[in-house]
Scaffold this motif. Structure first.
Motif, PDB file in Angstrom:
ATOM      1  N   PRO A  37       0.833  -1.200   0.000  1.00  0.00           N
ATOM      2  CA  PRO A  37       0.000   0.000   0.000  1.00  0.00           C
ATOM      3  C   PRO A  37       0.873   1.258   0.000  1.00  0.00           C
ATOM      4  N   ALA A  38       0.331   2.344  -0.561  1.00  0.00           N
ATOM      5  CA  ALA A  38       1.071   3.599  -0.610  1.00  0.00           C
ATOM      6  C   ALA A  38       1.220   4.163   0.795  1.00  0.00           C
ATOM      7  N   LYS A  39       2.379   4.778   1.049  1.00  0.00           N
ATOM      8  CA  LYS A  39       2.625   5.374   2.357  1.00  0.00           C
ATOM      9  C   LYS A  39       1.889   6.714   2.454  1.00  0.00           C
ATOM     10  N   PRO A  40       1.340   7.024   3.608  1.00  0.00           N
ATOM     11  CA  PRO A  40       0.708   8.342   3.755  1.00  0.00           C
ATOM     12  C   PRO A  40       1.798   9.416   3.797  1.00  0.00           C
ATOM     13  N   TYR A  41       1.448  10.614   3.338  1.00  0.00           N
ATOM     14  CA  TYR A  41       2.418  11.697   3.338  1.00  0.00           C
ATOM     15  C   TYR A  41       2.530  12.284   4.736  1.00  0.00           C
ATOM     16  N   ASP A  42       3.762  12.519   5.168  1.00  0.00           N
ATOM     17  CA  ASP A  42       3.981  13.064   6.490  1.00  0.00           C
ATOM     18  C   ASP A  42       3.894  14.594   6.451  1.00  0.00           C
ATOM     19  N   ALA A  43       4.037  15.236   7.612  1.00  0.00           N
ATOM     20  CA  ALA A  43       3.873  16.688   7.711  1.00  0.00           C
ATOM     21  C   ALA A  43       4.920  17.422   6.885  1.00  0.00           C
ATOM     22  N   LYS A  44       6.152  16.931   6.867  1.00  0.00           N
ATOM     23  CA  LYS A  44       7.208  17.608   6.114  1.00  0.00           C
ATOM     24  C   LYS A  44       6.889  17.602   4.618  1.00  0.00           C
ATOM     25  N   THR A  45       6.450  16.484   4.113  1.00  0.00           N
ATOM     26  CA  THR A  45       6.118  16.390   2.692  1.00  0.00           C
ATOM     27  C   THR A  45       4.944  17.291   2.357  1.00  0.00           C
ATOM     28  N   GLN A  46       3.958  17.354   3.230  1.00  0.00           N
ATOM     29  CA  GLN A  46       2.808  18.209   2.991  1.00  0.00           C
ATOM     30  C   GLN A  46       3.198  19.681   3.007  1.00  0.00           C
ATOM     31  N   LEU A  47       4.127  20.057   3.885  1.00  0.00           N
ATOM     32  CA  LEU A  47       4.589  21.442   3.920  1.00  0.00           C
ATOM     33  C   LEU A  47       5.383  21.787   2.661  1.00  0.00           C
ATOM     34  N   PRO A  52      -1.549  17.524   0.785  1.00  0.00           N
ATOM     35  CA  PRO A  52      -1.418  16.126   0.326  1.00  0.00           C
ATOM     36  C   PRO A  52      -1.362  16.073  -1.203  1.00  0.00           C
ATOM     37  N   ARG A  53      -0.474  15.259  -1.693  1.00  0.00           N
ATOM     38  CA  ARG A  53      -0.318  15.116  -3.139  1.00  0.00           C
ATOM     39  C   ARG A  53      -1.341  14.129  -3.656  1.00  0.00           C
ATOM     40  N   SER A  54      -1.808  14.383  -4.842  1.00  0.00           N
ATOM     41  CA  SER A  54      -2.739  13.448  -5.469  1.00  0.00           C
ATOM     42  C   SER A  54      -1.946  12.300  -6.090  1.00  0.00           C
TER      43      SER A  54
END
Length: 57
Positions: A37-47, A52-54
């Motif tokens: 399964p795809a990993k959820p995006y963490d706070a750093k990636t979202q910043l 959240p990326r599509s």
């Protein structure tokens, strides 16, 4: 070249080993080929990316 006659015990042993090897291969479960399964995006990636990326299509 003289023909070699194998005793029945040797023939039975070779046949038994071949049968055991075939049975071991036939009873192995098929490998799981589903992707993880795809990993959820963490706070750093979202910043870094502004939220959240599509998923890519």
């Amino acid at each position: 070249m003289p023909s070699v006659i194998l005793p029945p015990v040797v023939k039975l042993t070779v046949a038994s080993l071949a049968l055991v090897a075939l049975a071991a291969c036939a009873s192995a479960p098929p490998p799981d080929l589903t992707p993880p399964p795809a990993k959820p995006y963490d706070a750093k990636t979202q910043l870094e990316y502004g939220g959240p990326r599509s998923p890519r299509s």
